[in-house]
Design a protein around this motif. Structure first.
Motif, PDB file in Angstrom:
ATOM      1  N   ALA A   1       0.775  -1.159  -0.553  1.00 34.14           N
ATOM      2  CA  ALA A   1      -0.083   0.037   0.422  1.00 34.14           C
ATOM      3  C   ALA A   1       0.708   1.268   0.245  1.00 34.14           C
ATOM      4  CB  ALA A   1      -1.400  -0.292   1.080  1.00 34.14           C
ATOM      5  N   SER A   2       2.171   1.215   0.393  1.00 35.94           N
ATOM      6  CA  SER A   2       2.532   2.439   0.968  1.00 35.94           C
ATOM      7  C   SER A   2       3.802   2.393  -1.185  1.00 35.94           C
ATOM      8  CB  SER A   2       3.946   2.150   1.379  1.00 35.94           C
ATOM      9  OG  SER A   2       4.586   1.324   0.599  1.00 35.94           O
ATOM     10  N   ASP A   3       3.096   2.279  -1.988  1.00 38.88           N
ATOM     11  CA  ASP A   3       3.681   1.888  -3.594  1.00 38.88           C
ATOM     12  C   ASP A   3       2.632   3.136  -3.733  1.00 38.88           C
ATOM     13  OD1 ASP A   3       4.242   1.453  -6.130  1.00 38.88           O
ATOM     14  OD2 ASP A   3       5.356   0.173  -6.219  1.00 38.88           O
ATOM     15  N   GLU A   4       2.689   3.935  -4.738  1.00 37.61           N
ATOM     16  CA  GLU A   4       2.236   4.606  -5.028  1.00 37.61           C
ATOM     17  C   GLU A   4       1.528   4.199  -6.091  1.00 37.61           C
ATOM     18  OE1 GLU A   4       3.807   7.877  -7.378  1.00 37.61           O
ATOM     19  OE2 GLU A   4       5.281   7.285  -8.059  1.00 37.61           O
ATOM     20  N   PHE A   5       1.452   3.116  -6.832  1.00 33.82           N
ATOM     21  CA  PHE A   5       0.965   2.520  -7.783  1.00 33.82           C
ATOM     22  C   PHE A   5      -0.077   1.664  -7.632  1.00 33.82           C
ATOM     23  CE2 PHE A   5       5.475   3.317  -9.630  1.00 33.82           C
ATOM     24  CZ  PHE A   5       4.938   4.667 -10.585  1.00 33.82           C
ATOM     25  N   ALA A   6       0.069   0.674  -6.301  1.00 37.73           N
ATOM     26  CA  ALA A   6      -0.822   0.477  -5.574  1.00 37.73           C
ATOM     27  C   ALA A   6      -2.084   0.846  -4.873  1.00 37.73           C
ATOM     28  CB  ALA A   6       0.577  -0.790  -4.734  1.00 37.73           C
ATOM     29  N   LEU A   7      -2.105   1.870  -4.581  1.00 36.48           N
ATOM     30  CA  LEU A   7      -2.780   3.064  -3.552  1.00 36.48           C
ATOM     31  C   LEU A   7      -4.316   2.394  -3.987  1.00 36.48           C
ATOM     32  CD1 LEU A   7      -1.091   6.382  -2.898  1.00 36.48           C
ATOM     33  CD2 LEU A   7      -1.822   4.211  -1.370  1.00 36.48           C
ATOM     34  N   PRO A   8      -4.435   2.001  -2.930  1.00 33.88           N
ATOM     35  CA  PRO A   8      -6.279   1.613  -3.657  1.00 33.88           C
ATOM     36  C   PRO A   8      -7.140   2.922  -3.600  1.00 33.88           C
ATOM     37  CG  PRO A   8      -6.244   2.150  -0.952  1.00 33.88           C
ATOM     38  CD  PRO A   8      -5.323   1.624  -2.121  1.00 33.88           C
ATOM     39  N   GLN A   9      -7.575   3.253  -5.069  1.00 29.55           N
ATOM     40  CA  GLN A   9      -7.327   4.412  -5.107  1.00 29.55           C
ATOM     41  C   GLN A   9      -8.110   4.750  -6.690  1.00 29.55           C
ATOM     42  OE1 GLN A   9      -5.303   8.287  -3.957  1.00 29.55           O
ATOM     43  NE2 GLN A   9      -3.686   7.428  -6.151  1.00 29.55           N
ATOM     44  N   ASP A  10      -8.528   5.525  -7.702  1.00 29.04           N
ATOM     45  CA  ASP A  10      -8.968   5.257  -8.958  1.00 29.04           C
ATOM     46  C   ASP A  10      -8.253   6.345 -10.038  1.00 29.04           C
ATOM     47  OD1 ASP A  10     -11.417   4.031  -8.349  1.00 29.04           O
ATOM     48  OD2 ASP A  10     -12.536   6.222  -9.635  1.00 29.04           O
ATOM     49  N   LYS A  11      -7.093   6.983  -9.449  1.00 34.25           N
ATOM     50  CA  LYS A  11      -6.256   7.942  -9.454  1.00 34.25           C
ATOM     51  C   LYS A  11      -4.844   7.086  -9.563  1.00 34.25           C
ATOM     52  CE  LYS A  11      -3.741  11.923  -9.420  1.00 34.25           C
ATOM     53  NZ  LYS A  11      -3.369  13.164  -8.632  1.00 34.25           N
TER      54      LYS A  11
ATOM     55  N   VAL B   1     -15.170   4.696  -0.279  1.00 34.29           N
ATOM     56  CA  VAL B   1     -16.422   3.502   0.182  1.00 34.29           C
ATOM     57  C   VAL B   1     -15.368   2.693   1.406  1.00 34.29           C
ATOM     58  CG1 VAL B   1     -15.870   2.442  -1.501  1.00 34.29           C
ATOM     59  CG2 VAL B   1     -17.933   2.340  -0.106  1.00 34.29           C
ATOM     60  N   THR B   2     -15.289   2.129   2.413  1.00 36.07           N
ATOM     61  CA  THR B   2     -14.717   1.101   3.447  1.00 36.07           C
ATOM     62  C   THR B   2     -15.840  -0.316   3.149  1.00 36.07           C
ATOM     63  OG1 THR B   2     -15.610   1.717   5.297  1.00 36.07           O
ATOM     64  CG2 THR B   2     -13.239   3.048   4.417  1.00 36.07           C
ATOM     65  N   THR B   3     -15.514  -1.256   2.684  1.00 38.39           N
ATOM     66  CA  THR B   3     -16.177  -2.430   3.074  1.00 38.39           C
ATOM     67  C   THR B   3     -15.599  -3.076   4.084  1.00 38.39           C
ATOM     68  OG1 THR B   3     -13.951  -3.140   1.506  1.00 38.39           O
ATOM     69  CG2 THR B   3     -16.138  -2.423   0.660  1.00 38.39           C
TER      70      THR B   3
ATOM     71  N   SER C   1     -10.642  -0.812   7.619  1.00 34.57           N
ATOM     72  CA  SER C   1      -9.441   0.409   7.682  1.00 34.57           C
ATOM     73  C   SER C   1      -9.386   1.107   7.358  1.00 34.57           C
ATOM     74  CB  SER C   1      -8.872  -0.744   8.502  1.00 34.57           C
ATOM     75  OG  SER C   1      -8.740  -1.887   7.416  1.00 34.57           O
ATOM     76  N   ALA C   2      -9.725   0.802   5.997  1.00 35.18           N
ATOM     77  CA  ALA C   2      -9.000   1.472   5.002  1.00 35.18           C
ATOM     78  C   ALA C   2     -10.458   1.870   3.857  1.00 35.18           C
ATOM     79  CB  ALA C   2      -7.814   1.219   4.370  1.00 35.18           C
ATOM     80  N   ALA C   3     -10.096   3.097   3.405  1.00 35.56           N
ATOM     81  CA  ALA C   3     -11.261   3.207   2.208  1.00 35.56           C
ATOM     82  C   ALA C   3     -10.714   3.432   0.702  1.00 35.56           C
ATOM     83  CB  ALA C   3     -11.549   4.899   1.975  1.00 35.56           C
ATOM     84  N   TRP C   4     -11.322   2.921  -0.156  1.00 39.04           N
ATOM     85  CA  TRP C   4     -11.193   3.401  -1.495  1.00 39.04           C
ATOM     86  C   TRP C   4     -11.649   5.067  -1.947  1.00 39.04           C
ATOM     87  CZ3 TRP C   4      -9.289  -0.146  -5.252  1.00 39.04           C
ATOM     88  CH2 TRP C   4      -8.939   0.605  -6.632  1.00 39.04           C
TER      89      TRP C   4
ATOM     90  N   HIS D   1      -9.391  -5.656  -2.358  1.00 37.56           N
ATOM     91  CA  HIS D   1      -9.451  -4.425  -2.961  1.00 37.56           C
ATOM     92  C   HIS D   1      -8.221  -3.062  -1.849  1.00 37.56           C
ATOM     93  CE1 HIS D   1     -10.280  -5.516  -7.189  1.00 37.56           C
ATOM     94  NE2 HIS D   1     -11.607  -6.098  -6.442  1.00 37.56           N
ATOM     95  N   ILE D   2      -9.391  -3.635  -0.640  1.00 37.49           N
ATOM     96  CA  ILE D   2      -9.623  -2.450   0.627  1.00 37.49           C
ATOM     97  C   ILE D   2      -9.416  -3.343   1.393  1.00 37.49           C
ATOM     98  CG2 ILE D   2      -9.932  -0.428  -0.546  1.00 37.49           C
ATOM     99  CD1 ILE D   2     -12.986  -0.627  -0.077  1.00 37.49           C
ATOM    100  N   PRO D   3      -8.965  -3.549   2.702  1.00 36.58           N
ATOM    101  CA  PRO D   3      -8.881  -4.194   3.795  1.00 36.58           C
ATOM    102  C   PRO D   3     -11.183  -4.975   4.205  1.00 36.58           C
ATOM    103  CG  PRO D   3      -7.902  -2.816   4.834  1.00 36.58           C
ATOM    104  CD  PRO D   3      -8.174  -2.344   3.147  1.00 36.58           C
TER     105      PRO D   3
END
Length: 391
Positions: free
Chosen positions: A50-60, A345-347, A376-379, A370-372
């Motif tokens: 998750a610390s990798d900028e390419f793997a962050l849970p986000q659209d961008k 959004v979180t799940t 604990s973390a959001a998309w 995709h997300i925990p």
């Protein structure tokens, strides 16, 4: 598909080393090792921590320099390949169950490589705003695996499940489309396909026992007593016994898999499966409980994918997002929390069984979901264009 495999996966259509592969007409490939291997290696750039900028849970997504250098020059070639795959009928691999362990098998490595390439290319396209191209790459990868489950071997089904998980990893950034009903239908279909594979594997142990052992493969240490001819006879009967035991066990496993009541249990009947394996151990038995769990974990991942896509569309329309029951594991429920202000959004998976929370079949959960699933973390959503149209 043969051309695509040779060009981008450096593989034949059938599994390498088989008679079917040897009969294939050779098709020249580019010889560009960067395409075959570096692209796949750089998949880690989008599928890391998750610390990798390419793997962050986000659209961008940020552009990955190595991937741009490798894939940008062949963008048009890839587009042409994707379109040809989508215009053609789904690939089919001929197979005769009577061949037993020597059945004509799909090139699983080639399928995996092509799906990795298409997924990586889709992520690169997302980063550049080419949503239509990304959707086309994912659709092409799904098309080549569409008929894979018609092959009777269990490994074919499990490779389809593996590619489903791989493609789900990038599909979360696509507009809403699959729908809960499609997933529910696939739950039933995957269970039937798995049951069919188990039944065929059981039949194989009875009809082709000689394929499970080598007559000259001595099971006892190589010393003078007993003599070699005695050990060879013992090996033959021991192999036949193991094959018969395998067939009996798998028939029992199939009976469990055919019970809807058992499949409603949190462990999917794994305790019953394990009791059978312990009572009649054999070296040739399939690990049925783990395979069942992996199938259902991947279906849950597809549910999470759909939740993210649905939440994006609802928030964009100014509508609320609701929690919903899982169609994969009816006793579980997805608690969905959307934040309109943060556009995220979180799940949280309520009543998740231990085999899910303990990551028994998913490895590192950060690499699978995709997300925990504990919320604990959001998309994080971004600004999106209209739904892309494939042409």
């Amino acid at each position: 598909m043969r051309e695509a495999f040779r060009e981008f996966a450096k593989s034949h259509f059938y599994r390498e080393g088989t008679a079917d592969e040897e009969r294939e007409t050779a098709i020249a490939h580019s010889g560009n090792e960067d395409i075959h291997f570096s692209t796949i290696a750089n998949w880690a750039g989008f599928n890391g921590t998750a610390s990798d900028e390419f793997a962050l849970p986000q659209d961008k997504l940020a552009q990955h320099g190595d991937l741009v250098a490798i894939l940008e020059p062949i963008t048009q070639t890839l587009d042409k390949t994707y379109r040809r795959i989508l215009d053609a009928e789904p690939a089919v691999w001929a197979a005769n169950p009577q061949d037993g362990l020597f059945i004509a098998a799909p090139n699983f490595l080639g399928i995996r490589r092509f799906c990795q390439l298409a997924s990586t290319d889709a992520m690169r396209r997302f980063a550049t705003g080419d949503y239509e191209g990304a959707a086309r790459a994912i659709a092409a990868a799904k098309r080549i695996t569409e008929k894979l489950t018609e092959h009777p071997a269990l490994v074919s089904l499990m490779i389809r499940v593996a590619t489903d998980a791989l493609l789900a990893g990038v599909s979360a950034r696509l507009p809403e489309s699959e729908g809960w009903a499609v997933i529910a239908e696939d739950v039933s279909l995957k269970r039937k396909q798995f049951l069919n594979c188990i039944q065929i594997e059981s039949w194989l142990g009875l009809r082709k026992p000689e394929q499970f052992f080598e007559p000259d493969n001595l099971i006892l240490p190589d010393f003078d007593t007993p003599p070699t001819w005695v050990r060879r006879i013992a090996n033959r009967f021991s192999g036949q016994r193991d094959a018969a035991t395998r067939a009996l066990n798998l028939a029992e496993h199939a009976a469990i898999c055919s019970s809807e009541a058992t499949l409603q249990l949190p462990d999917l009947g794994s305790s019953s499966h394990e009791a059978i394996s312990k009572s009649r151990p054999t070296a040739y038995e399939i690990e049925v409980p783990r395979a069942m769990m992996r199938i259902h974990a991947t279906l849950l991942l597809r549910e999470q994918t759909e939740i993210i896509r649905h939440a994006r569309a609802r928030l964009a329309a100014g509508l609320s997002v609701e929690s919903r029951n899982s169609v994969v594991l009816p006793a579980t429920r997805w608690e969905v929390t959307a934040d309109a202000q943060k556009n995220s959004v979180t799940t949280r998976l309520i009543n998740a069984p231990k085999w899910i929370t303990e990551n028994r079949v998913t490895g590192d959960s950060a690499d699978f979901w995709h997300i925990p699933i504990d919320g604990s973390a959001a998309w994080q959503f971004g600004t999106r264009p209209e739904k892309p149209k494939l042409q």
